[in-house]
Design an enzyme around this catalytic site. Structure first.
Site, mmCIF file in Angstrom:
data_model
loop_
_atom_site.group_PDB
_atom_site.id
_atom_site.type_symbol
_atom_site.label_atom_id
_atom_site.label_comp_id
_atom_site.label_asym_id
_atom_site.label_seq_id
_atom_site.Cartn_x
_atom_site.Cartn_y
_atom_site.Cartn_z
ATOM 1 N N ASP A 121 0.820 -1.213 0.000
ATOM 2 C CA ASP A 121 0.000 0.000 0.000
ATOM 3 C C ASP A 121 0.853 1.261 0.000
ATOM 4 O O ASP A 121 0.359 2.358 0.299
ATOM 5 C CB ASP A 121 -0.913 0.018 1.235
ATOM 6 C CG ASP A 121 -2.131 -0.881 1.083
ATOM 7 O OD1 ASP A 121 -2.424 -1.293 -0.053
ATOM 8 O OD2 ASP A 121 -2.783 -1.187 2.099
ATOM 9 N N ASP A 269 -5.548 -8.083 14.781
ATOM 10 C CA ASP A 269 -5.026 -9.393 15.144
ATOM 11 C C ASP A 269 -5.683 -9.925 16.420
ATOM 12 O O ASP A 269 -6.107 -11.081 16.483
ATOM 13 C CB ASP A 269 -3.504 -9.332 15.305
ATOM 14 C CG ASP A 269 -3.030 -8.115 16.089
ATOM 15 O OD1 ASP A 269 -3.864 -7.378 16.650
ATOM 16 O OD2 ASP A 269 -1.803 -7.894 16.137
#
Length: 524
Positions: A121, A269
């Protein structure tokens, strides 16, 4: 009226200190399970970890054999090795991405049984660095590609979510840009998926630059606790663990069954870890398998990392605690999951305890006059003793350490007081993050810049990712350093040394955070 104010301040201080003590005792419980695990290993009684409601699921994992009690991949070609997708989510990692790609391309795993996806990105020169390195390895027959999105929607979680559409692996290995996984990483993790309820295998973070500075040494001291006592303790006690965002492998089916990656928290996460385990999947932690990584070397990078972790922890707690308490986990598991999810909130109570201790110092005379005893505070020493024991075991006794006992003990004794001081100095910064998380205030995923710092000869000065921004929290940190310095002087003046050491540590902690923040900002 004075006594009303005095008792109010005492109540605020005591409640905050009680919360901190309970948290420390919960950590001691994890230490108990960690030591129990070590005893079981020593006696050959180690049990496979489990979680409640672990369900039987089908698996296409490789055929495995046991070698000395450890599952390993059979040395057979082709389909004996399950196909793995290695995902490298990155954003503007000019200094470290090349070495990560080199490390992953060197995996000792059949080349036709894994693919590498660089989820890029980036908006700077990193894009060209990745393009050239990918082309280099593709020419050598490595199955690697650069994956770019038109819009960086959802940040890291969004990149991982979108990349699932093109991933062909039955298993998904993930590494952040600052990691240097060893060639045998897949062979050390994939075999454990022979257990059909294991959804994640997480490895221990190692630190390639922990001796670079005081800042890196203190970070290593804290991270060693999580990657020994906390992770193994939760696994042995059958509590909920977490995938740490990197240096681990997911079973693809687990990600899909748990609802996939979601970008509504900054700790995607932890969020997915909780959702997966509530679905019945297990997380297996391999303490003995280390994955080297670079620690942040400058204060502003460390603070941005801490802010993301603390705010994301609060966001995940806000999101997942109702689900945890409505689940069919046992009461003990719910309590430990709550302690885990509220870990970031401890900084808010550390901040309140510190600030309220100063007026309490000057009200103690009035309170003692009406029968209050300072000996009351001695009961809370159990929290301090608990956390000392946890950090001692994690940094001195844990079998993964390679230093001699004497050297490890000396290092711990010299560093631990400074660790406590700087941790308290981060309390304001982290409290702001926690409050934003609980309020639901949205903010971007701010990456932690890394500069390829491995040894003392490396420098991050004038690096392109250094920040020049001066925040209001930094100014308040300087003010708090003066506040607690005044408390030290005031305590000596009124001949009341009850909080002298505490206030001195707070003054040094906030002062050090303020100093390093300004110093590293000036080097940008």
């Amino acid at each position: 009226m004075t006594l009303v104010i005095a008792y109010s301040v005492l109540a605020i201080y005591t409640i905050s200190l009680f919360y901190i003590t309970v948290y420390c005792v919960m950590q001691f419980n994890l230490l108990y399970h960690y030591k129990r695990h070590q005893r079981e290993v020593a006696l050959g009684l180690q049990r496979e970890p489990s979680v409640p409601k672990a369900k039987a699921v089908s698996s296409r994992a490789a055929e495995l054999v046991l070698e000395g009690g450890t599952p390993v991949l059979e040395e057979e070609p082709g389909e004996a090795y399950p196909f793995v997708t290695v995902q490298l989510p990155i954003y503007n990692e000019f200094y470290v991405i090349e070495r990560l790609i080199d490390a992953v391309a060197a995996f000792d795993y059949p080349r036709d049984r894994f693919e590498i996806h660089v989820l890029d990105d980036s908006t700077d020169e990193t894009v060209e660095v990745v393009r050239k390195r990918v082309a280099h390895y593709r020419a050598q027959g490595v199955n690697i590609r650069q994956v770019q999105r038109k819009k960086r929607q959802g940040y890291k979680a969004g990149a991982l979510r979108d990349a699932m559409e093109i991933a062909e692996g039955e298993f998904i290995a993930i590494f952040d840009a600052d990691f240097l996984p060893r060639p045998d990483f897949l062979k050390q993790t994939i075999p454990y998926f022979q257990d059909p309820v294991i959804g994640v295998v997480q490895t221990r973070w190692e630190h390639i630059n922990q001796d670079y500075s005081l800042i890196t040494k203190l970070q290593a001291l804290q991270l060693n606790v999580h990657f020994t006592v906390e992770q193994v303790g939760r696994m042995t006690g059958e509590y909920l663990l977490q995938f740490n965002g990197t240096a681990g492998v997911w079973r693809r089916e687990t990600i899909e069954d748990a609802g996939g990656w979601e970008a509504d928290t900054l700790t995607e996460d932890l969020d997915l870890s909780i959702r997966a385990q509530l679905k019945g999947w297990k997380i297996f932690f391999r303490e003995e398998v280390g994955s080297p990584a670079e620690l942040p070397v400058e204060m502003n990078a460390l603070k941005s990392q801490q802010f993301r972790w603390m705010k994301g922890g609060a966001e995940t707690a806000r999101k997942m605690l109702p689900t945890v308490w409505s689940s069919n986990l046992t009461l003990n598991q719910k309590i430990h999951a709550t302690s885990h999810l509220l870990a970031s909130t401890i900084f808010a109570f550390v901040f309140i305890t510190g600030v309220s201790s100063v007026p309490l110092l000057f009200f103690l005379g009035d309170l003692i006059h009406v029968g209050f005893s300072k000996d009351f505070f001695a009961y809370f020493l159990v929290g301090l003793l608990s956390i000392i024991a946890v950090y001692y075991v994690a940094n001195v006794q844990a079998p993964v350490h390679r230093h001699s006992y004497g050297k490890a003990l000396y290092k711990f004794v010299s560093l631990f007081p400074m660790f406590l001081s700087l941790s308290m100095g981060l309390a304001l910064h982290n409290t702001v993050a926690v409050i934003e998380g609980w309020r639901g205030k949205q903010s971007p995923f701010v990456r932690t810049p890394k500069f390829n710092i491995k040894g003392m000869g490396d420098s991050f000065r004038s690096s392109k990712y250094l920040t020049q921004q001066l925040t209001w929290t930094t100014i308040l940190e300087g003010a708090l350093a003066l506040y607690f310095t005044a408390a030290v002087v005031g305590g000596i003046y009124i001949q009341n040394t009850t909080f002298l050491v505490f206030h001195l540590m707070l003054a040094l902690g906030y002062g050090a955070i303020f100093y390093y923040t300004l110093r590293h900002r000036s080097q940008a």
